[in-house]
Design a protein around this motif. Structure first.
Motif, PDB file in Angstrom:
ATOM      1  N   SER A 105      -2.532  -7.912  -8.510  1.00 20.17           N
ATOM      2  CA  SER A 105      -2.380  -8.255  -7.105  1.00 20.17           C
ATOM      3  C   SER A 105      -1.154  -9.138  -6.938  1.00 20.17           C
ATOM      4  O   SER A 105      -1.006 -10.155  -7.626  1.00 20.17           O
ATOM      5  CB  SER A 105      -3.623  -8.992  -6.607  1.00 20.17           C
ATOM      6  N   VAL A 106      -0.255  -8.748  -6.012  1.00 24.02           N
ATOM      7  CA  VAL A 106       1.000  -9.491  -5.829  1.00 24.02           C
ATOM      8  C   VAL A 106       1.271  -9.712  -4.336  1.00 24.02           C
ATOM      9  O   VAL A 106       2.259  -9.232  -3.782  1.00 24.02           O
ATOM     10  CB  VAL A 106       2.182  -8.760  -6.502  1.00 24.02           C
ATOM     11  N   PRO A 107       0.405 -10.447  -3.641  1.00 23.37           N
ATOM     12  CA  PRO A 107       0.600 -10.655  -2.204  1.00 23.37           C
ATOM     13  C   PRO A 107       1.836 -11.498  -1.915  1.00 23.37           C
ATOM     14  O   PRO A 107       2.289 -12.287  -2.750  1.00 23.37           O
ATOM     15  CB  PRO A 107      -0.678 -11.382  -1.778  1.00 23.37           C
ATOM     16  N   GLY A 108       2.355 -11.303  -0.721  1.00 28.63           N
ATOM     17  CA  GLY A 108       3.536 -12.026  -0.262  1.00 28.63           C
ATOM     18  C   GLY A 108       4.293 -11.142   0.703  1.00 28.63           C
ATOM     19  O   GLY A 108       4.261 -11.345   1.911  1.00 28.63           O
ATOM     20  N   HIS A 109       4.966 -10.153   0.160  1.00 27.17           N
ATOM     21  CA  HIS A 109       5.669  -9.172   0.990  1.00 27.17           C
ATOM     22  C   HIS A 109       4.690  -8.541   1.975  1.00 27.17           C
ATOM     23  O   HIS A 109       4.949  -8.462   3.176  1.00 27.17           O
ATOM     24  CB  HIS A 109       6.305  -8.125   0.082  1.00 27.17           C
ATOM     25  N   THR A 110       3.547  -8.086   1.468  1.00 29.73           N
ATOM     26  CA  THR A 110       2.384  -7.731   2.275  1.00 29.73           C
ATOM     27  C   THR A 110       1.166  -8.367   1.622  1.00 29.73           C
ATOM     28  O   THR A 110       1.201  -8.735   0.444  1.00 29.73           O
ATOM     29  CB  THR A 110       2.172  -6.200   2.386  1.00 29.73           C
ATOM     30  N   LEU A 111       0.079  -8.445   2.360  1.00 27.26           N
ATOM     31  CA  LEU A 111      -1.097  -9.120   1.826  1.00 27.26           C
ATOM     32  C   LEU A 111      -1.814  -8.305   0.762  1.00 27.26           C
ATOM     33  O   LEU A 111      -2.436  -8.861  -0.148  1.00 27.26           O
ATOM     34  CB  LEU A 111      -2.065  -9.454   2.963  1.00 27.26           C
ATOM     35  N   LEU A 151       3.671 -12.522 -12.223  1.00 19.57           N
ATOM     36  CA  LEU A 151       4.602 -11.564 -12.804  1.00 19.57           C
ATOM     37  C   LEU A 151       5.355 -12.171 -13.987  1.00 19.57           C
ATOM     38  O   LEU A 151       5.610 -11.500 -14.989  1.00 19.57           O
ATOM     39  CB  LEU A 151       5.576 -11.069 -11.739  1.00 19.57           C
ATOM     40  N   ALA A 152       5.695 -13.441 -13.886  1.00 18.39           N
ATOM     41  CA  ALA A 152       6.406 -14.105 -14.979  1.00 18.39           C
ATOM     42  C   ALA A 152       5.564 -14.212 -16.239  1.00 18.39           C
ATOM     43  O   ALA A 152       6.103 -14.341 -17.345  1.00 18.39           O
ATOM     44  CB  ALA A 152       6.859 -15.495 -14.535  1.00 18.39           C
ATOM     45  N   SER A 153       4.239 -14.152 -16.080  1.00 18.22           N
ATOM     46  CA  SER A 153       3.347 -14.278 -17.234  1.00 18.22           C
ATOM     47  C   SER A 153       3.159 -12.965 -17.986  1.00 18.22           C
ATOM     48  O   SER A 153       2.555 -12.946 -19.065  1.00 18.22           O
ATOM     49  CB  SER A 153       1.980 -14.795 -16.782  1.00 18.22           C
ATOM     50  N   LEU A 154       3.666 -11.868 -17.439  1.00 17.89           N
ATOM     51  CA  LEU A 154       3.541 -10.574 -18.105  1.00 17.89           C
ATOM     52  C   LEU A 154       4.473 -10.513 -19.305  1.00 17.89           C
ATOM     53  O   LEU A 154       5.418 -11.312 -19.417  1.00 17.89           O
ATOM     54  CB  LEU A 154       3.864  -9.454 -17.113  1.00 17.89           C
TER      55      LEU A 154
END
Length: 254
Positions: A105-111, A151-154
């Protein structure tokens, strides 16, 4: 597996991950035409992955469903993606063309934005660009910060397959913010050379983004100092740094 970026619309990429037999996963087909052209060359779409609901990412799905009845369409829980056949959420896994795709899950640009990654590739949609990130159309700076940290933790060896060719324009802003960053300068020079030769600047190693993308480096002294100077006051809170950086980028003109 063979990774291909199909140029689409103004500056989009539709990513295809295909086996030797042509069986493929197609990511964010905003336009069906490039995919159908690849089909004529042997591509056999088996599944479609959708990161978010914007039309330049889903606009070609209906035509592909008409051409390939029963094709899997895998998307987040989002009513604005009505053509999905399967819904996924953070932490889940999808099996397709012999690969496991992990959902983040990468909310920000869209929820409801999600990203998908295998052991080799990160399909980040508009959440993460090379040297940038997507605008906050729906989310908050706090959500964007959490997304960048996630994402940085991937694994750093992942190849970032984002959905737009924005590297050169993003680099101009990034170097304005972080002018002493040697890795960023090198990435910018390489991207300029690639575009002069009409080559894509993508995919890019996540490791390179961690060294040069300011939105992945808001915890570092150079980025904090730059945002503080831009705002005219010292900023130490991580969310405020991210908010300031994103607002700065939104209004930036070279």
């Amino acid at each position: 597996m063979r990774l291909t970026a199909l140029p689409a619309l103004a500056d989009n990429y539709i990513w295809c991950l295909a086996g030797d037999d042509g069986a493929a996963v197609v990511v964010d087909p905003g336009d069906a035409a490039p995919v159908l052209a690849a089909v004529e060359a042997g591509l056999r779409p088996q599944a479609i992955l959708l990161t978010h609901h914007h039309d330049d990412h889903i606009g070609g799905v209906s035509a592909l469903q008409a051409r390939f009845p029963g094709i899997r369409v895998i998307a987040p829980e989002e009513p604005r993606i009505p053509m999905a056949t399967e819904r996924v959420a953070d932490g889940e896994r999808v099996q397709a063309v012999g690969r496991t795709f992990h959902v983040v899950s990468v909310p920000g640009h869209t929820l409801s934005h999600v990203a998908f990654h295998t052991d080799e590739h990160l399909f980040s949609g508009d959440a993460l660009f090379s040297l940038g990130c997507g605008r906050l159309f729906e989310g908050t700076p706090s959500q964007l910060l959490a997304t960048m940290r996630s994402l940085a933790s991937l694994p750093a060896q992942l190849l970032v397959c984002c959905a737009h060719e924005y590297t050169v324009s993003n680099a101009v802003f990034a170097r304005h913010v972080d002018p002493a960053n040697a890795a960023l300068r090198q990435r910018h020079e390489e991207a300029l050379a690639m575009r002069r030769d009409d080559r894509s600047t993508l995919p890019v190693l996540l490791a390179d983004e961690l060294r040069s993308n300011p939105f992945l480096r808001t915890h570092t002294a150079p980025i904090r100092a730059a945002v503080s100077a831009h705002l005219g006051r010292e900023i130490t809170d991580d969310v405020e740094v991210m908010a300031g950086l994103r607002h700065w980028k939104d209004g930036f003109r070279a």
